[in-house]
Design a protein around this motif. Structure first.
Motif, PDB file in Angstrom:
ATOM      1  N   ASP A  95      54.929 120.108  34.401  1.00 27.78           N
ATOM      2  CA  ASP A  95      55.753 118.943  34.738  1.00 27.78           C
ATOM      3  C   ASP A  95      57.017 118.968  33.879  1.00 27.78           C
ATOM      4  OD1 ASP A  95      56.846 116.435  35.205  1.00 27.78           O
ATOM      5  OD2 ASP A  95      54.917 115.384  35.118  1.00 27.78           O
ATOM      6  N   ARG A  96      58.171 119.087  34.514  1.00 25.10           N
ATOM      7  CA  ARG A  96      59.443 119.204  33.776  1.00 25.10           C
ATOM      8  C   ARG A  96      60.220 117.887  33.712  1.00 25.10           C
ATOM      9  NH1 ARG A  96      57.169 122.662  31.422  1.00 25.10           N
ATOM     10  NH2 ARG A  96      57.192 124.852  32.025  1.00 25.10           N
ATOM     11  N   ARG A  97      59.597 116.781  34.131  1.00 25.10           N
ATOM     12  CA  ARG A  97      60.340 115.517  34.199  1.00 25.10           C
ATOM     13  C   ARG A  97      60.832 115.038  32.836  1.00 25.10           C
ATOM     14  NH1 ARG A  97      56.502 111.530  37.065  1.00 25.10           N
ATOM     15  NH2 ARG A  97      54.948 112.892  36.103  1.00 25.10           N
ATOM     16  N   MET A  98      60.035 115.222  31.795  1.00 26.53           N
ATOM     17  CA  MET A  98      60.447 114.772  30.459  1.00 26.53           C
ATOM     18  C   MET A  98      61.655 115.578  29.979  1.00 26.53           C
ATOM     19  SD  MET A  98      59.061 112.335  28.527  1.00 26.53           S
ATOM     20  CE  MET A  98      60.406 111.700  27.518  1.00 26.53           C
ATOM     21  N   HIS A  99      61.636 116.879  30.246  1.00 28.28           N
ATOM     22  CA  HIS A  99      62.771 117.724  29.857  1.00 28.28           C
ATOM     23  C   HIS A  99      64.007 117.405  30.696  1.00 28.28           C
ATOM     24  CE1 HIS A  99      59.524 119.959  27.869  1.00 28.28           C
ATOM     25  NE2 HIS A  99      60.463 120.385  27.057  1.00 28.28           N
ATOM     26  N   ARG A 100      63.807 117.125  31.981  1.00 24.96           N
ATOM     27  CA  ARG A 100      64.956 116.739  32.831  1.00 24.96           C
ATOM     28  C   ARG A 100      65.566 115.432  32.343  1.00 24.96           C
ATOM     29  NH1 ARG A 100      62.050 118.976  37.383  1.00 24.96           N
ATOM     30  NH2 ARG A 100      61.199 116.929  37.928  1.00 24.96           N
ATOM     31  N   TYR A 101      64.706 114.500  31.942  1.00 27.56           N
ATOM     32  CA  TYR A 101      65.175 113.221  31.387  1.00 27.56           C
ATOM     33  C   TYR A 101      66.053 113.467  30.159  1.00 27.56           C
ATOM     34  CZ  TYR A 101      64.757 108.714  28.906  1.00 27.56           C
ATOM     35  OH  TYR A 101      65.020 107.541  28.219  1.00 27.56           O
ATOM     36  N   GLU A 116      43.684 115.061  26.689  1.00 31.84           N
ATOM     37  CA  GLU A 116      44.748 114.904  27.673  1.00 31.84           C
ATOM     38  C   GLU A 116      44.571 113.545  28.344  1.00 31.84           C
ATOM     39  OE1 GLU A 116      45.162 118.365  30.188  1.00 31.84           O
ATOM     40  OE2 GLU A 116      44.540 119.696  28.564  1.00 31.84           O
ATOM     41  N   ALA A 117      45.693 112.878  28.634  1.00 29.69           N
ATOM     42  CA  ALA A 117      45.628 111.543  29.236  1.00 29.69           C
ATOM     43  C   ALA A 117      46.917 111.252  29.978  1.00 29.69           C
ATOM     44  CB  ALA A 117      45.398 110.487  28.154  1.00 29.69           C
ATOM     45  N   PRO A 118      46.844 110.409  31.025  1.00 35.45           N
ATOM     46  CA  PRO A 118      48.071 110.025  31.726  1.00 35.45           C
ATOM     47  C   PRO A 118      48.893 109.056  30.882  1.00 35.45           C
ATOM     48  CG  PRO A 118      46.191 108.830  32.624  1.00 35.45           C
ATOM     49  CD  PRO A 118      45.639 109.789  31.603  1.00 35.45           C
ATOM     50  N   VAL A 119      50.214 109.237  30.926  1.00 36.16           N
ATOM     51  CA  VAL A 119      51.119 108.343  30.201  1.00 36.16           C
ATOM     52  C   VAL A 119      52.210 107.870  31.166  1.00 36.16           C
ATOM     53  CG1 VAL A 119      52.680 108.073  28.236  1.00 36.16           C
ATOM     54  CG2 VAL A 119      50.741 109.645  28.053  1.00 36.16           C
ATOM     55  N   PRO A 120      52.133 106.628  31.630  1.00 38.72           N
ATOM     56  CA  PRO A 120      53.236 106.105  32.450  1.00 38.72           C
ATOM     57  C   PRO A 120      54.494 105.966  31.580  1.00 38.72           C
ATOM     58  CG  PRO A 120      51.258 104.726  32.617  1.00 38.72           C
ATOM     59  CD  PRO A 120      51.056 105.649  31.463  1.00 38.72           C
ATOM     60  N   ILE A 121      55.605 106.561  32.028  1.00 42.99           N
ATOM     61  CA  ILE A 121      56.869 106.473  31.301  1.00 42.99           C
ATOM     62  C   ILE A 121      57.822 105.640  32.155  1.00 42.99           C
ATOM     63  CG2 ILE A 121      58.810 107.762  30.301  1.00 42.99           C
ATOM     64  CD1 ILE A 121      56.360 108.536  28.825  1.00 42.99           C
ATOM     65  N   ALA A 122      58.223 104.500  31.626  1.00 47.46           N
ATOM     66  CA  ALA A 122      59.022 103.541  32.397  1.00 47.46           C
ATOM     67  C   ALA A 122      60.277 104.176  32.994  1.00 47.46           C
ATOM     68  CB  ALA A 122      59.393 102.369  31.499  1.00 47.46           C
ATOM     69  N   ALA A 123      60.919 105.057  32.250  1.00 45.72           N
ATOM     70  CA  ALA A 123      62.202 105.622  32.681  1.00 45.72           C
ATOM     71  C   ALA A 123      62.056 106.818  33.630  1.00 45.72           C
ATOM     72  CB  ALA A 123      63.002 106.036  31.452  1.00 45.72           C
ATOM     73  N   ILE A 124      60.831 107.269  33.871  1.00 47.21           N
ATOM     74  CA  ILE A 124      60.613 108.480  34.668  1.00 47.21           C
ATOM     75  C   ILE A 124      59.801 108.148  35.920  1.00 47.21           C
ATOM     76  CG2 ILE A 124      59.546 110.782  34.679  1.00 47.21           C
ATOM     77  CD1 ILE A 124      60.251 111.016  31.738  1.00 47.21           C
ATOM     78  N   PRO A 125      60.415 108.244  37.103  1.00 46.72           N
ATOM     79  CA  PRO A 125      59.690 107.942  38.342  1.00 46.72           C
ATOM     80  C   PRO A 125      58.716 109.058  38.719  1.00 46.72           C
ATOM     81  CG  PRO A 125      61.932 108.642  38.840  1.00 46.72           C
ATOM     82  CD  PRO A 125      61.810 108.598  37.344  1.00 46.72           C
ATOM     83  N   GLY A 136      55.169 108.619  39.000  1.00 49.58           N
ATOM     84  CA  GLY A 136      53.817 108.500  38.462  1.00 49.58           C
ATOM     85  C   GLY A 136      53.736 108.915  37.010  1.00 49.58           C
ATOM     86  N   PRO A 137      52.560 108.723  36.391  1.00 51.90           N
ATOM     87  CA  PRO A 137      52.414 109.029  34.958  1.00 51.90           C
ATOM     88  C   PRO A 137      52.685 110.499  34.639  1.00 51.90           C
ATOM     89  CG  PRO A 137      50.540 107.749  35.745  1.00 51.90           C
ATOM     90  CD  PRO A 137      51.324 108.162  36.952  1.00 51.90           C
TER      91      PRO A 137
END
Length: 200
Positions: A186-192, A121-130, A132-133
């Motif tokens: 964390d649902r941010r990727m699915h919301r994106y 497991e590792a943090p991944v900063p996603i430019a399009a998703i505010p 934090g990683p």
């Protein structure tokens, strides 16, 4: 806000987890196993699992060409882990008879991070998703070796021995990650992705 229906390709992999994450992200979500079910969705998620198995089952269930056609026609699609491999135009270390859906002009290496025991497991900063990683869960994950000019690199591994490797990309309405956001809270990727479907 318009209701959108997102299908989850239900041949193998984390189908229930993706359905739950999509519902939490504001979509109506349903498993897709047949061409007629594919016709009723506005977007499609291709979950993790085993890419050669997904490829074979997609052929067996007569879904390979219909999915390729919908993606070619602009249907939003999101692939996680094996789903990323299924969206690649070139796969390294795959079986010679392995088929993909295409959709993202990239070269992906299967099992690039190693075997099951090498999962991490590792943090991944996603430019399009505010905010934090994103917390990346990598299980026998691929990585992206090369992308074409039209492909946007959304994220790279931030730390550890794989730091700098490309693990999230987008081309038009197609998005892929090497990690499994459905296995976290964390649902941010699915919301994106749901927002991408809504805009399409």
């Amino acid at each position: 806000m318009a209701e959108v229906t997102v299908g989850v390709l239900a041949l193998q992999g984390d189908v229930r987890e993706h359905v739950a994450a999509l519902v939490a992200a504001g979509a109506s979500a349903h498993p897709v196993r047949r061409p007629e079910e594919l016709e009723r969705v506005d977007g499609l998620v291709i979950p993790g699992g085993e890419s050669t198995t997904i490829s074979k089952l997609a052929e067996a269930y007569d879904l390979l060409e219909p999915i390729r056609k919908r993606i070619g026609g602009g249907m939003p699609v999101y692939g996680s882990c094996a789903g990323m491999i299924m969206l690649a135009t070139e796969v390294l270390d795959g079986r010679p008879d392995q088929q993909s859906f295409g959709g993202i002009e990239m070269t992906v290496r299967r099992n690039a991070f190693g075997r099951q025991v090498d999962s991490f497991e590792a943090p991944v900063p996603i430019a399009a998703i505010p905010g934090g990683p994103v917390h990346g869960v990598f299980i026998r994950a691929p990585w992206v070796e090369r992308v074409a000019d039209g492909v946007e690199v959304l994220g790279r591994v931030a730390a550890g021995p794989a730091a700098g490797r490309i693990v999230a990309v987008r081309q038009g309405n197609a998005v892929a990650t090497a990690f499994h956001p459905e296995l976290t809270g964390d649902r941010r990727m699915h919301r994106y992705f749901v927002e991408l479907v809504r805009r399409a």
